[in-house]
Design a protein around this motif. Structure first.
Motif, PDB file in Angstrom:
ATOM      1  N   UNK A   2      22.772  42.000  14.347  1.00 48.00           N
ATOM      2  CA  UNK A   2      23.612  41.734  13.177  1.00 48.00           C
ATOM      3  C   UNK A   2      23.567  42.912  12.212  1.00 48.00           C
ATOM      4  N   UNK A   3      24.583  43.012  11.410  1.00 43.47           N
ATOM      5  CA  UNK A   3      24.711  44.117  10.466  1.00 43.47           C
ATOM      6  C   UNK A   3      23.562  44.140   9.462  1.00 43.47           C
ATOM      7  N   UNK A   4      23.186  42.988   8.900  1.00 43.12           N
ATOM      8  CA  UNK A   4      22.094  42.942   7.916  1.00 43.12           C
ATOM      9  C   UNK A   4      20.771  43.329   8.563  1.00 43.12           C
ATOM     10  N   UNK A   5      20.565  42.940   9.823  1.00 43.16           N
ATOM     11  CA  UNK A   5      19.336  43.318  10.528  1.00 43.16           C
ATOM     12  C   UNK A   5      19.275  44.824  10.752  1.00 43.16           C
ATOM     13  N   UNK A   6      20.409  45.398  11.113  1.00 45.65           N
ATOM     14  CA  UNK A   6      20.459  46.854  11.302  1.00 45.65           C
ATOM     15  C   UNK A   6      20.205  47.578   9.984  1.00 45.65           C
ATOM     16  N   UNK A   7      20.751  47.058   8.902  1.00 41.30           N
ATOM     17  CA  UNK A   7      20.520  47.670   7.587  1.00 41.30           C
ATOM     18  C   UNK A   7      19.047  47.567   7.185  1.00 41.30           C
ATOM     19  N   UNK A  48      19.281  56.190  16.040  1.00 47.24           N
ATOM     20  CA  UNK A  48      19.565  55.058  16.929  1.00 47.24           C
ATOM     21  C   UNK A  48      19.949  53.817  16.121  1.00 47.24           C
ATOM     22  N   UNK A  49      19.282  53.607  14.991  1.00 52.33           N
ATOM     23  CA  UNK A  49      19.579  52.461  14.142  1.00 52.33           C
ATOM     24  C   UNK A  49      20.965  52.586  13.523  1.00 52.33           C
ATOM     25  N   UNK A  50      21.348  53.785  13.165  1.00 49.41           N
ATOM     26  CA  UNK A  50      22.695  54.001  12.619  1.00 49.41           C
ATOM     27  C   UNK A  50      23.746  53.663  13.668  1.00 49.41           C
ATOM     28  N   UNK A  51      23.474  54.016  14.924  1.00 49.20           N
ATOM     29  CA  UNK A  51      24.403  53.663  16.000  1.00 49.20           C
ATOM     30  C   UNK A  51      24.507  52.143  16.145  1.00 49.20           C
ATOM     31  N   UNK A  52      23.371  51.444  16.042  1.00 47.08           N
ATOM     32  CA  UNK A  52      23.384  49.980  16.098  1.00 47.08           C
ATOM     33  C   UNK A  52      24.173  49.401  14.920  1.00 47.08           C
ATOM     34  N   UNK A  53      24.017  50.012  13.762  1.00 43.94           N
ATOM     35  CA  UNK A  53      24.758  49.560  12.582  1.00 43.94           C
ATOM     36  C   UNK A  53      26.261  49.754  12.789  1.00 43.94           C
ATOM     37  N   UNK A  54      26.649  50.878  13.381  1.00 47.23           N
ATOM     38  CA  UNK A  54      28.065  51.121  13.668  1.00 47.23           C
ATOM     39  C   UNK A  54      28.628  50.043  14.598  1.00 47.23           C
ATOM     40  N   UNK A  60      31.437  42.823  12.982  1.00 43.14           N
ATOM     41  CA  UNK A  60      31.446  41.992  11.772  1.00 43.14           C
ATOM     42  C   UNK A  60      32.381  42.500  10.680  1.00 43.14           C
ATOM     43  N   UNK A  61      32.910  43.674  10.842  1.00 43.23           N
ATOM     44  CA  UNK A  61      33.782  44.221   9.814  1.00 43.23           C
ATOM     45  C   UNK A  61      33.010  45.006   8.768  1.00 43.23           C
ATOM     46  N   UNK A  62      33.738  45.434   7.727  1.00 46.65           N
ATOM     47  CA  UNK A  62      33.124  46.292   6.710  1.00 46.65           C
ATOM     48  C   UNK A  62      33.074  45.630   5.337  1.00 46.65           C
ATOM     49  N   UNK A  63      33.213  44.337   5.281  1.00 49.21           N
ATOM     50  CA  UNK A  63      33.092  43.619   4.010  1.00 49.21           C
ATOM     51  C   UNK A  63      31.619  43.337   3.758  1.00 49.21           C
ATOM     52  N   UNK A  64      31.008  44.112   2.876  1.00 47.43           N
ATOM     53  CA  UNK A  64      29.575  44.028   2.630  1.00 47.43           C
ATOM     54  C   UNK A  64      29.248  42.835   1.737  1.00 47.43           C
ATOM     55  N   UNK A  65      28.135  42.170   2.056  1.00 49.63           N
ATOM     56  CA  UNK A  65      27.626  41.106   1.191  1.00 49.63           C
ATOM     57  C   UNK A  65      26.844  41.753   0.054  1.00 49.63           C
ATOM     58  N   UNK A  66      26.452  40.959  -0.919  1.00 44.14           N
ATOM     59  CA  UNK A  66      25.691  41.488  -2.054  1.00 44.14           C
ATOM     60  C   UNK A  66      24.339  42.051  -1.600  1.00 44.14           C
ATOM     61  N   UNK A  67      23.670  41.353  -0.677  1.00 42.79           N
ATOM     62  CA  UNK A  67      22.387  41.845  -0.152  1.00 42.79           C
ATOM     63  C   UNK A  67      22.572  43.180   0.570  1.00 42.79           C
ATOM     64  N   UNK A  68      23.644  43.289   1.334  1.00 46.17           N
ATOM     65  CA  UNK A  68      23.910  44.533   2.054  1.00 46.17           C
ATOM     66  C   UNK A  68      24.222  45.668   1.084  1.00 46.17           C
TER      67      UNK A  68
END
Length: 127
Positions: A2-7, A48-54, A60-68
């Protein structure tokens, strides 16, 4: 992933890099290769983590949550701390390589190219 996990993973790795860079002597005279190899390993992990985030962003798209957004701001602050330290480290490494090359050149210039011996006397015939 998931995006938050990658972040979160990116944040952890970036913090480790910042901490490790803070522990390295800028002149690199007192630091062993294991510290530099550790930083290099963490930078590869970060890549590698940046690639996972991509990949997660594609799903999931690029709409960031407040935590992100909070994590992204913290990453931005860490990045501002890391970049000057990496530049300083690179500069110190370049200086060491330059000094090594100068020492190598001096040693090669000192080696006698042609020598002559006569009655126990040594004559250096370099020009």
């Amino acid at each position: 992933m998931r995006r938050i996990d990658a972040l979160n993973q990116l944040h952890v790795v970036t913090n480790q890099i910042a901490k490790s860079l803070g522990e390295i002597n800028p002149s690199m005279n007192d630091d062993g290769t294991e510290k530099l190899e550790g930083i290099n390993y963490m930078i590869k992990r970060r890549d590698e983590t940046i690639k996972l985030l991509d990949e997660a962003m594609e799903k999931e798209g690029k709409d960031w949550t407040e935590d992100e957004r909070t994590l992204l701001q913290q990453l931005s602050v860490l990045e501002e701390k890391i970049q000057p330290k990496l530049s300083e480290l690179y500069s110190a490494f370049s200086d060491q390589m330059r000094r090594l090359q100068q020492g190598k050149a001096a040693a090669n210039n000192y080696k006698p190219q042609k020598t002559a011996y006569s009655d126990g006397a040594f004559f250096d015939q370099r020009k």
